[in-house]
Scaffold this motif. Structure first.
Motif, mmCIF file in Angstrom:
data_model
loop_
_atom_site.group_PDB
_atom_site.id
_atom_site.type_symbol
_atom_site.label_atom_id
_atom_site.label_comp_id
_atom_site.label_asym_id
_atom_site.label_seq_id
_atom_site.Cartn_x
_atom_site.Cartn_y
_atom_site.Cartn_z
ATOM 1 N N ALA A 12 0.791 -1.229 0.000
ATOM 2 C CA ALA A 12 0.000 0.000 0.000
ATOM 3 C C ALA A 12 0.826 1.283 0.000
ATOM 4 C CB ALA A 12 -0.939 0.004 1.212
ATOM 5 N N LEU A 13 2.101 1.216 0.323
ATOM 6 C CA LEU A 13 2.927 2.420 0.394
ATOM 7 C C LEU A 13 2.980 3.104 -0.964
ATOM 8 C CD1 LEU A 13 4.730 4.057 2.333
ATOM 9 C CD2 LEU A 13 6.652 2.654 1.584
ATOM 10 N N GLN A 14 2.773 4.404 -0.973
ATOM 11 C CA GLN A 14 2.803 5.193 -2.197
ATOM 12 C C GLN A 14 4.092 6.015 -2.239
ATOM 13 O OE1 GLN A 14 0.353 5.118 -4.700
ATOM 14 N NE2 GLN A 14 -0.167 3.322 -3.467
ATOM 15 N N PRO A 15 4.644 6.256 -3.434
ATOM 16 C CA PRO A 15 5.878 7.042 -3.540
ATOM 17 C C PRO A 15 5.764 8.402 -2.863
ATOM 18 C CG PRO A 15 5.370 6.017 -5.635
ATOM 19 C CD PRO A 15 4.177 5.791 -4.739
ATOM 20 N N GLY A 16 6.827 8.761 -2.136
ATOM 21 C CA GLY A 16 6.916 10.068 -1.504
ATOM 22 C C GLY A 16 6.160 10.227 -0.205
ATOM 23 N N ILE A 17 5.379 9.239 0.193
ATOM 24 C CA ILE A 17 4.595 9.309 1.430
ATOM 25 C C ILE A 17 5.375 8.629 2.553
ATOM 26 C CG2 ILE A 17 2.412 8.665 2.543
ATOM 27 C CD1 ILE A 17 2.141 10.683 0.213
ATOM 28 N N VAL A 18 5.477 9.290 3.702
ATOM 29 C CA VAL A 18 6.191 8.714 4.843
ATOM 30 C C VAL A 18 5.249 7.795 5.601
ATOM 31 C CG1 VAL A 18 7.482 9.203 6.954
ATOM 32 C CG2 VAL A 18 7.594 10.787 5.026
ATOM 33 N N ASP A 19 5.753 6.618 5.926
ATOM 34 C CA ASP A 19 4.978 5.589 6.617
ATOM 35 C C ASP A 19 5.830 5.116 7.800
ATOM 36 O OD1 ASP A 19 2.973 3.142 6.393
ATOM 37 O OD2 ASP A 19 4.983 2.280 6.426
ATOM 38 N N GLU A 20 5.206 4.747 8.910
ATOM 39 C CA GLU A 20 5.935 4.240 10.079
ATOM 40 C C GLU A 20 5.419 2.837 10.404
ATOM 41 O OE1 GLU A 20 7.531 5.742 14.443
ATOM 42 O OE2 GLU A 20 6.041 6.933 13.386
ATOM 43 N N PRO A 21 6.043 1.794 9.801
ATOM 44 C CA PRO A 21 5.547 0.434 10.010
ATOM 45 C C PRO A 21 5.726 -0.066 11.437
ATOM 46 C CG PRO A 21 7.593 0.385 8.766
ATOM 47 C CD PRO A 21 7.195 1.826 8.915
ATOM 48 N N VAL A 22 6.761 0.399 12.131
ATOM 49 C CA VAL A 22 6.980 0.086 13.547
ATOM 50 C C VAL A 22 7.515 1.358 14.206
ATOM 51 C CG1 VAL A 22 7.440 -2.383 13.174
ATOM 52 C CG2 VAL A 22 9.344 -0.782 13.204
ATOM 53 N N PRO A 23 7.294 1.522 15.504
ATOM 54 C CA PRO A 23 7.776 2.734 16.167
ATOM 55 C C PRO A 23 9.283 2.933 15.973
ATOM 56 C CG PRO A 23 6.287 1.533 17.613
ATOM 57 C CD PRO A 23 6.559 0.646 16.422
ATOM 58 N N GLY A 24 9.650 4.143 15.554
ATOM 59 C CA GLY A 24 11.059 4.480 15.381
ATOM 60 C C GLY A 24 11.634 4.156 14.015
ATOM 61 N N VAL A 25 10.830 3.566 13.142
ATOM 62 C CA VAL A 25 11.297 3.246 11.784
ATOM 63 C C VAL A 25 10.292 3.817 10.790
ATOM 64 C CG1 VAL A 25 11.886 1.439 10.118
ATOM 65 C CG2 VAL A 25 12.463 1.140 12.534
ATOM 66 N N ARG A 26 10.766 4.741 9.974
ATOM 67 C CA ARG A 26 9.927 5.304 8.915
ATOM 68 C C ARG A 26 10.458 4.831 7.574
ATOM 69 N NH1 ARG A 26 10.980 11.248 10.783
ATOM 70 N NH2 ARG A 26 12.625 10.171 11.903
ATOM 71 N N ARG A 27 9.604 4.897 6.555
ATOM 72 C CA ARG A 27 10.044 4.493 5.220
ATOM 73 C C ARG A 27 9.395 5.390 4.178
ATOM 74 N NH1 ARG A 27 6.796 -1.315 4.768
ATOM 75 N NH2 ARG A 27 4.727 -0.394 4.957
ATOM 76 N N VAL A 28 10.139 5.552 3.068
ATOM 77 C CA VAL A 28 9.685 6.360 1.948
ATOM 78 C C VAL A 28 9.953 5.550 0.685
ATOM 79 C CG1 VAL A 28 9.929 8.550 0.712
ATOM 80 C CG2 VAL A 28 10.298 8.481 3.188
ATOM 81 N N LEU A 29 8.929 5.389 -0.144
ATOM 82 C CA LEU A 29 9.037 4.629 -1.382
ATOM 83 C C LEU A 29 9.413 5.556 -2.530
ATOM 84 C CD1 LEU A 29 8.460 1.890 -2.909
ATOM 85 C CD2 LEU A 29 6.142 2.789 -3.275
ATOM 86 N N CYS A 30 10.367 5.128 -3.346
ATOM 87 C CA CYS A 30 10.759 5.849 -4.555
ATOM 88 C C CYS A 30 9.891 5.350 -5.717
ATOM 89 C CB CYS A 30 12.231 5.594 -4.855
ATOM 90 S SG CYS A 30 12.835 6.487 -6.308
ATOM 91 N N ALA A 31 9.560 6.228 -6.626
ATOM 92 C CA ALA A 31 8.754 5.855 -7.796
ATOM 93 C C ALA A 31 9.670 5.293 -8.888
ATOM 94 C CB ALA A 31 7.968 7.052 -8.302
ATOM 95 N N ASN A 32 10.277 4.135 -8.620
ATOM 96 C CA ASN A 32 11.142 3.481 -9.607
ATOM 97 C C ASN A 32 10.794 1.996 -9.727
ATOM 98 O OD1 ASN A 32 12.194 2.802 -7.048
ATOM 99 N ND2 ASN A 32 14.286 2.711 -7.794
ATOM 100 N N PRO A 33 9.527 1.690 -10.028
ATOM 101 C CA PRO A 33 9.152 0.280 -10.127
ATOM 102 C C PRO A 33 9.894 -0.420 -11.266
ATOM 103 C CG PRO A 33 7.424 1.668 -11.036
ATOM 104 C CD PRO A 33 8.440 2.586 -10.409
#
Length: 173
Positions: free
Chosen positions: A14-35
């Protein structure tokens, strides 16, 4: 039924490019639009910590993605940039992030092939052959180094730095 339907593959992400997501406390992730076949829906860059943070796998040299990563850490200090390997979807963004943040880049070293190429093989820019993707000079890192990134809450000894060691997998480094 295709040849590989016997092994289920969860294609839901479900993660979309450029959107910050926090799957677990203290860890964030950002998806690049390079499928691609190698990156699935795109390369994910991780941000570990709060206040003083580390960025793991800054991604490709993609201005939109790097801006999203920097936006995600606005108001925080990036102390470490960790590169898991030098493929072009994981490491080229390290040079820009280092320039902008002044953070130290930690990586195993310059890109190298995991085996010699056979004469009939093409050099693919989508695989381990992307030698130009080294994010640091050849003398920038050692094989194992200690990295101190704030306090590691899940560590049995949060006052000690984790040791980062080479463990070849996706590439020789």
């Amino acid at each position: 039924m295709s040849d590989n339907d016997d092994i289920p593959f969860n294609r839901a992400f479900a993660l979309q490019p450029g959107i910050v997501d926090e799957p677990v406390p203290g860890v964030r992730r950002v998806l690049c639009a390079n499928p691609s076949p190698f990156t699935f829906t795109g390369t994910v860059s991780y941000i570990v910590g709060r206040g003083q943070v580390a960025i793991i796998d800054p991604g490709p040299d993609d201005p939109v993605h790097l801006a999203a990563v920097l936006d995600a850490v606005r108001g925080e200090t990036v102390t470490h940039i960790l590169v898991t390997h030098t493929h072009k979807d994981h490491s080229p963004g390290a040079a820009y992030l280092k320039q902008v943040t002044g953070a130290t880049v930690y990586a195993e070293g310059a890109h190298r092939a995991s085996r010699p190429f056979y004469e009939h093989e093409k050099v693919s820019t989508e695989s381990g052959a992307d030698r130009a993707s080294c994010p640091m000079s050849s003398s920038a890192t050692a094989t194992c180094s200690a990295a101190r990134i704030g306090r590691w809450k899940r560590s049995p000894r949060p006052d000690t730095a984790p040791t980062i060691c080479a463990s070849p997998g996706a590439s020789a480094n």
